[in-house]
Design an enzyme around this catalytic site. Sequence first.
Site, short mmCIF file in Angstrom:
data_model
loop_
_atom_site.label_atom_id
_atom_site.label_comp_id
_atom_site.label_asym_id
_atom_site.label_seq_id
_atom_site.Cartn_x
_atom_site.Cartn_y
_atom_site.Cartn_z
N CYS A 175 0.87 -1.16 0.00
CA CYS A 175 0.00 0.00 0.00
C CYS A 175 0.92 1.23 0.00
CB CYS A 175 -0.90 -0.03 1.23
SG CYS A 175 -2.35 0.97 1.02
N CYS B 45 6.57 -0.54 -9.36
CA CYS B 45 7.08 -1.29 -8.20
C CYS B 45 8.50 -1.75 -8.45
CB CYS B 45 6.20 -2.51 -7.93
SG CYS B 45 4.53 -2.12 -7.41
N CYS C 261 -4.12 -1.07 -2.49
CA CYS C 261 -4.64 0.27 -2.72
C CYS C 261 -4.42 0.64 -4.19
CB CYS C 261 -4.05 1.30 -1.78
SG CYS C 261 -2.37 1.80 -2.07
#
Length: 173
Positions: free
Chosen positions: A12, A96, A88
């Site tokens: 998140c 990422c 989220c």
Amino acid sequence: MSGRIYNVLFLCTGNSARSILAEALIDHWGKGRFKGHSAGSFPRGAVHPLAFEVLEKLHLRTSGLRSKSWNEFARPGAPVMDFVFTVCDQVAGEVCPVWPGNPVTAHWGVPDPAAVQGTEAEQRRAFRDAYVVLENQIKLFVALPIDKLDRMAIKRNVDDITRRGAASALGLS
């Protein structure tokens, strides 16, 4: 069933609420088959007090839970993840890190209870609601016969869990 323990990372942005709840839930419902981890792209540095309150009221582990950066899990020597789930929408759209081990990934979007403005009762309800959705998703996930499925079947199942988990939480399944 194999004796393998699967590492699961929940991501998140702030790592103060949803991913923390998910980490505790996977440890609880995974019954030793899964080890939960959580992190954030921009961690707040502290777990939201209402996340701790919800977990403690339901007698789930809170010791060791902390807000941390996802960089901890992308560096050498970090546990290799088998699964990485974003919880989220904001972090799902971010770039990422490259996770060692080529984990199965999925997006399990859950509204942010920490963002709820309103009365204390409304804030508590938002945390309970997030907990229920995550619990349903995690129960569906840990019930998968992962050691009997190929990677593509696992991916299809984890992608489908958001819809099924939300329907279960709403009493529609």
